[in-house]
Design a protein around this motif. Structure first.
Motif, PDB file in Angstrom:
ATOM      1  N   SER A 128      51.471 -68.656  24.416  1.00  0.00           N
ATOM      2  CA  SER A 128      51.110 -67.226  23.411  1.00  0.00           C
ATOM      3  C   SER A 128      51.760 -66.318  22.970  1.00  0.00           C
ATOM      4  O   SER A 128      51.134 -66.022  21.007  1.00  0.00           O
ATOM      5  CB  SER A 128      50.675 -66.553  25.333  1.00  0.00           C
ATOM      6  N   ARG A 129      53.039 -66.222  23.469  1.00  0.00           N
ATOM      7  CA  ARG A 129      54.083 -65.705  22.922  1.00  0.00           C
ATOM      8  C   ARG A 129      54.531 -66.157  21.642  1.00  0.00           C
ATOM      9  O   ARG A 129      54.833 -65.643  20.570  1.00  0.00           O
ATOM     10  CB  ARG A 129      55.702 -65.176  23.911  1.00  0.00           C
ATOM     11  N   PHE A 130      54.300 -67.453  21.631  1.00  0.00           N
ATOM     12  CA  PHE A 130      55.041 -68.316  20.029  1.00  0.00           C
ATOM     13  C   PHE A 130      53.850 -68.139  19.204  1.00  0.00           C
ATOM     14  O   PHE A 130      54.457 -67.855  18.075  1.00  0.00           O
ATOM     15  CB  PHE A 130      55.384 -70.342  20.480  1.00  0.00           C
ATOM     16  N   ARG A 131      52.459 -67.762  19.816  1.00  0.00           N
ATOM     17  CA  ARG A 131      51.677 -68.254  18.289  1.00  0.00           C
ATOM     18  C   ARG A 131      51.554 -66.646  18.112  1.00  0.00           C
ATOM     19  O   ARG A 131      51.522 -66.859  16.445  1.00  0.00           O
ATOM     20  CB  ARG A 131      50.413 -68.442  19.421  1.00  0.00           C
ATOM     21  N   SER A 132      51.574 -65.999  18.645  1.00  0.00           N
ATOM     22  CA  SER A 132      51.603 -64.103  17.917  1.00  0.00           C
ATOM     23  C   SER A 132      52.957 -64.009  17.489  1.00  0.00           C
ATOM     24  O   SER A 132      52.916 -62.802  16.884  1.00  0.00           O
ATOM     25  CB  SER A 132      51.068 -63.137  19.576  1.00  0.00           C
ATOM     26  N   GLU A 133      54.555 -64.540  17.667  1.00  0.00           N
ATOM     27  CA  GLU A 133      55.144 -63.927  17.193  1.00  0.00           C
ATOM     28  C   GLU A 133      56.191 -64.660  16.599  1.00  0.00           C
ATOM     29  O   GLU A 133      57.040 -64.495  16.379  1.00  0.00           O
ATOM     30  CB  GLU A 133      56.294 -63.294  18.469  1.00  0.00           C
ATOM     31  N   GLY A 134      55.909 -66.531  16.818  1.00  0.00           N
ATOM     32  CA  GLY A 134      56.803 -67.108  16.239  1.00  0.00           C
ATOM     33  C   GLY A 134      57.779 -67.572  17.210  1.00  0.00           C
ATOM     34  O   GLY A 134      58.277 -66.949  18.442  1.00  0.00           O
TER      35      GLY A 134
END
Length: 158
Positions: A47-53
């Protein structure tokens, strides 16, 4: 932030985890099991990767962005005024009607938790000489008398 030697997921490991889920299309449960973490942890990093890269995969402070229950600034300023009058934490707490813990927490935040912090810093004392070697220091010490049994004063005889 330092990462301990037994950490399951370092930032590099987190990136491997999310790449397996996002790019390779593997199920989060199978990736989590293979990497030895919980499903919840795997979903959190995806989820963090999808929102912040990729920057979202690095450690960050857990401190809240705001503190709505923090002591009001006006009360903190009144506590600071009383402290500048060299009052103790207990006296300030009794005067202001707040707990001692609150007073000392505010004083610590303001850098006034010690009475000596109210004093101006003592200036550094330096000795300046016109010439190098102008002030010579000579060590004089008595030697142990037991090393030279015939010498009462302990002086070195050569």
């Amino acid at each position: 932030m330092g990462i301990h030697k037994n950490a399951v997921l370092t930032p590099t490991g987190r990136e491997i985890l999310v790449r397996r889920v996002v790019e390779e299309g593997q199920r989060p449960m199978s990736v989590a099991t293979a990497m030895g973490v919980s499903l919840r942890t795997a979903r959190k990093w995806v989820s963090r990767f999808r929102s912040e890269g990729v920057p979202g995969l690095y450690n960050r402070s857990s401190r809240p962005h705001r503190s709505p229950a923090q002591t009001p600034a006006a009360l903190a300023e009144q506590i600071a005024v009383l402290r500048r009058q060299r009052r103790t934490g207990g006296e300030i707490a009794a005067t202001m009607g707040v707990s001692r813990a609150t007073v000392f927490r505010i004083l610590g935040r303001l850098g006034m938790n010690r009475l000596k912090s109210l004093e101006p810093a003592e200036p550094v004392r330096r000795y300046e000489r016109a010439e190098p070697g102008e002030m010579i220091h000579i060590d004089i010490k008595k030697l142990d008398a037991s090393k030279n049994p015939g010498d009462e004063g302990g002086a070195l005889i050569q």
